[in-house]
Design an enzyme around this catalytic site. Structure first.
Site, PDB file in Angstrom:
ATOM      1  N   ASP A 124      80.349 -21.533 -22.822  1.00  0.00           N
ATOM      2  CA  ASP A 124      80.521 -21.326 -24.258  1.00  0.00           C
ATOM      3  C   ASP A 124      79.262 -21.686 -25.047  1.00  0.00           C
ATOM      4  O   ASP A 124      78.924 -21.015 -26.018  1.00  0.00           O
ATOM      5  CB  ASP A 124      81.711 -22.179 -24.741  1.00  0.00           C
ATOM      6  N   LYS A 177      70.442 -18.715 -37.388  1.00  0.00           N
ATOM      7  CA  LYS A 177      70.456 -19.902 -38.257  1.00  0.00           C
ATOM      8  C   LYS A 177      69.040 -20.151 -38.786  1.00  0.00           C
ATOM      9  O   LYS A 177      68.066 -20.058 -38.035  1.00  0.00           O
ATOM     10  CB  LYS A 177      70.942 -21.135 -37.484  1.00  0.00           C
ATOM     11  N   LYS A 214      80.019 -33.807 -36.013  1.00  0.00           N
ATOM     12  CA  LYS A 214      79.536 -32.434 -35.886  1.00  0.00           C
ATOM     13  C   LYS A 214      78.076 -32.469 -36.285  1.00  0.00           C
ATOM     14  O   LYS A 214      77.733 -32.658 -37.453  1.00  0.00           O
ATOM     15  CB  LYS A 214      80.293 -31.472 -36.811  1.00  0.00           C
ATOM     16  N   GLU A 253      80.466 -31.214 -31.610  1.00  0.00           N
ATOM     17  CA  GLU A 253      81.453 -30.716 -32.578  1.00  0.00           C
ATOM     18  C   GLU A 253      82.607 -31.694 -32.669  1.00  0.00           C
ATOM     19  O   GLU A 253      82.922 -32.393 -31.695  1.00  0.00           O
ATOM     20  CB  GLU A 253      82.012 -29.374 -32.109  1.00  0.00           C
ATOM     21  N   HIS A 305      74.629 -16.121 -32.305  1.00  0.00           N
ATOM     22  CA  HIS A 305      74.520 -16.410 -33.743  1.00  0.00           C
ATOM     23  C   HIS A 305      73.605 -17.597 -34.041  1.00  0.00           C
ATOM     24  O   HIS A 305      73.120 -17.737 -35.158  1.00  0.00           O
ATOM     25  CB  HIS A 305      75.900 -16.556 -34.402  1.00  0.00           C
ATOM     26  N   LYS A 315      79.090 -12.405 -28.051  1.00  0.00           N
ATOM     27  CA  LYS A 315      79.292 -13.202 -26.860  1.00  0.00           C
ATOM     28  C   LYS A 315      80.780 -13.425 -26.639  1.00  0.00           C
ATOM     29  O   LYS A 315      81.521 -13.311 -27.613  1.00  0.00           O
ATOM     30  CB  LYS A 315      78.534 -14.518 -26.953  1.00  0.00           C
ATOM     31  N   LYS A 350      83.232 -30.757 -27.468  1.00  0.00           N
ATOM     32  CA  LYS A 350      84.209 -30.706 -28.553  1.00  0.00           C
ATOM     33  C   LYS A 350      84.858 -32.082 -28.688  1.00  0.00           C
ATOM     34  O   LYS A 350      84.869 -32.866 -27.751  1.00  0.00           O
ATOM     35  CB  LYS A 350      85.263 -29.648 -28.257  1.00  0.00           C
ATOM     36  N   HIS A 396      73.578 -20.465 -26.617  1.00  0.00           N
ATOM     37  CA  HIS A 396      72.931 -21.156 -27.735  1.00  0.00           C
ATOM     38  C   HIS A 396      71.895 -22.182 -27.272  1.00  0.00           C
ATOM     39  O   HIS A 396      70.776 -22.214 -27.758  1.00  0.00           O
ATOM     40  CB  HIS A 396      73.970 -21.880 -28.603  1.00  0.00           C
TER      41      HIS A 396
HETATM   42  C1  BG6 Z   1      80.554 -20.447 -30.743  1.00  0.00           C
HETATM   43  C2  BG6 Z   1      81.432 -21.107 -29.718  1.00  0.00           C
HETATM   44  O1  BG6 Z   1      79.653 -19.569 -30.127  1.00  0.00           O
HETATM   45  O2  BG6 Z   1      79.838 -21.443 -31.431  1.00  0.00           O
HETATM   46  C3  BG6 Z   1      82.367 -22.108 -30.359  1.00  0.00           C
HETATM   47  O3  BG6 Z   1      82.178 -20.125 -29.047  1.00  0.00           O
HETATM   48  C4  BG6 Z   1      81.605 -23.090 -31.204  1.00  0.00           C
HETATM   49  O4  BG6 Z   1      83.143 -22.791 -29.384  1.00  0.00           O
HETATM   50  C5  BG6 Z   1      80.657 -22.356 -32.152  1.00  0.00           C
HETATM   51  O5  BG6 Z   1      82.533 -23.855 -31.945  1.00  0.00           O
HETATM   52  C6  BG6 Z   1      79.755 -23.312 -32.867  1.00  0.00           C
HETATM   53  O6  BG6 Z   1      79.051 -22.620 -33.847  1.00  0.00           O
HETATM   54  P1  BG6 Z   1      78.442 -23.387 -35.085  1.00  0.00           P
HETATM   55  O7  BG6 Z   1      77.691 -22.315 -35.825  1.00  0.00           O
HETATM   56  O8  BG6 Z   1      79.585 -23.960 -35.849  1.00  0.00           O
HETATM   57  O9  BG6 Z   1      77.558 -24.454 -34.527  1.00  0.00           O
END
Ligand code: BG6
Length: 496
Positions: free
Chosen positions: A240, A187, A350, A221, A183, A153, A345, A245
């Site tokens: 993003d 998970k 987190k 986050e 991704h 992505k 963010k 996601h």
């Molecule tokens: C990414 C985003 O796809 O996912 C980032 O581009 C983000 O901005 C990240 O920080 C978060 O991934 P994870 O696995 O830490 O939740």
């Protein structure tokens, strides 16, 4: 696992950040666990002139820093580094691909077999079409049974560019060769949503509008934009996080049971959810979506900068670093159930979790005053850093009188399973090697997801925010996000 097909993984962007932080540590862990084929090679392709030894050293450092297992043992690293070949190449030049072709042919000869070829695009999105064109010209990725490409992505910048990219890729490869990564789907806790819903008889009968009042998805986050301003300035939180996601999480929570786990059975059911998500008119965007940008503030006792003061960020930037949206799925199962999503963010914690809030009991036999709290039944699916599921319900408190108190039934991964969960990239790379596409995005899913968020992006682009920045770092976002949900009589559940 000797029956795994001999495989060559070619990483374009072999000296880039993603390879350093994620891909090499993931491949190394697959090696330790014995999941790589016996005959296996990594070709790391990049512009820089780096000696092999130096390249290996840098990636050993990456593994030591980012692998979930910590430091690599000498023995395992020595075994693994033998697989890596650094190839200095200009990826915009056909000659480089002829060179790769020679390496492939020699390797096939040496192994006495036609190896699988995986082409991983760990490069800036604008290079993907170019690389695909060169792969096409040299014919090194044309065997649809054996050759695959992996695309990271962002997949496009909007609906139009995503369609265009799909068109280009599908003009060269067949759909079954294209692995579009999200991704989150790798998970463990995200995969568990399907296991939880469809391997248990207990919950599915309640999983609908008759019993569920609202759903919340929080993906917050603490980090800021880090060193990714050039990408993030163009992207913002909706592109993003929500386009990919979070919409995928909605699919997993909202989908009908597939008949089996085949890639297309699962992806068809997810697509139905995306199709059913209500499209916003311009006015709906004002009512259902809130944006924010972080101001300076404090995270874990550390003072942090405002977004506009970060390196390479425009000091009048209008990019959103926070978004909250109320979605609806217009179908029989979910009609009228709001799904609130919140991501950003520089928020207080987190933490990612999905909260399912059930309806009140139809008739209350306990007089008011016997409940200490007024929580309704909740199910919390914790994705990270907590991993597990919690069910929150009322119970009688010990004592002579009938007083109720909410309690939790908790499943924690770490209590139930000894093994460390694999990193998402380990799972996804393993699946690419096996040719298993269930956890990857199909072209139609990507385009549907873009079509859902386009109205938000368009309305926001043509109506600059009145006040940015509008939330302090270390808070839970702008007050409008609280108002969005309070309007329906709810509040954001917060779990860490
Ligand atoms: C990414 C985003 O796809 O996912 C980032 O581009 C983000 O901005 C990240 O920080 C978060 O991934 P994870 O696995 O830490 O939740």
């Amino acid at each position: 696992i000797s029956e795994l097909e001999p495989t060559i993984v070619t990483i374009f962007g072999g000296d880039g950040d993603l390879t350093w932080r994620k891909l090499m540590p993931a491949l190394f862990n697959l090696h330790i666990d014995g999941f790589l084929p016996e005959k296996f090679k990594i070709l790391s392709v990049d512009m820089k002139d780096i000696a092999q030894e130096e390249y290996n050293k840098r990636h050993l450092e990456g593994v030591n820093k980012f692998s979930r297992r910590g430091k690599a043992t000498k023995k395992k690293w020595k075994e693994f580094e033998k697989c890596i070949t650094y190839v200095q190449a200009d990826i915009t030049n056909d000659k480089s691909y002829n060179n790769l072709k020679n390496i492939f042919n020699e390797t096939d000869k040496e192994w006495d077999v036609e190896a699988s070829r995986i082409f991983y695009m760990a490069v800036s999105p604008y290079l993907i079409k170019e690389i695909a064109g060169h792969l096409d010209n040299t014919g090194i990725a044309e065997n649809s049974q054996k050759h695959r490409i992996v695309v990271e992505k962002p997949f496009g910048h909007d609906l139009e560019s995503a369609r265009e990219l799909n068109k280009v890729l599908q003009g060269i490869f067949s759909e079954c060769q294209i692995y579009r990564i999200d991704h989150y789907l790798g998970k463990e806790t995200v995969q568990n949503i399907m296991a939880f819903r469809f391997a248990n008889a207990l919950f599915e009968p309640l999983w609908n509008r008759n019993f569920i009042e609202q759903i919340q998805i929080n993906v917050s986050e603490q980090v800021g934009v880090e060193n990714r301003a050039s990408y993030y300035e163009q992207a913002g939180a909706v592109r993003d996080m929500i386009q990919n996601h979070i919409l995928q999480l909605i699919c997993l929570v909202g989908m009908e049971p597939p008949v089996d786990l085949n890639a297309n059975s699962v992806r068809d059911k997810k697509l139905e959810v995306l199709n059913a998500i209500r499209r916003f008119s311009e006015n709906d965007v004002y009512v259902n979506a809130v944006r924010g940008q972080y101001d300076k503030g404090w995270i874990e006792g550390q003072e942090v900068k405002a977004y506009r003061d970060e390196d390479n960020v425009d000091n009048e930037s209008l990019s959103e670093t926070f978004a909250a949206v109320r979605f609806y799925i217009d179908n029989w199962r979910w009609q009228g159930v709001p799904i609130y999503v919140r991501t950003g963010k520089r928020l207080q914690e987190k933490t990612s979790y999905i909260t399912i809030q059930f309806k009140e009991v139809p008739h209350k036999i306990f007089p008011s005053g016997v409940r200490e709290l007024v929580d309704q039944n909740l199910m919390v699916i914790s994705i990270q850093p907590q991993m597990g599921i919690r069910i929150h319900f009322e119970a009688k408190k010990t004592g002579l009188d009938m007083r109720l108190k909410p309690v939790d039934m908790i499943f924690n991964y770490s209590d139930s399973y000894k093994n460390d969960p694999p990193d998402a990239y380990e799972t996804l790379l393993n699946d690419v090697i096996l040719g298993e596409a269930t956890l990857f995005m199909r072209s139609d899913q990507i385009e549907e997801a873009w079509s859902i968020i386009m109205p938000i992006l368009d309305v926001w682009a043509s109506n600059p925010p009145q006040k940015f920045p509008n939330y302090q770092s270390g808070s839970w976002g702008p007050p409008e996000a609280e108002a969005l949900i309070a309007h329906d009589g709810f509040y954001w559940h917060t779990f860490t």
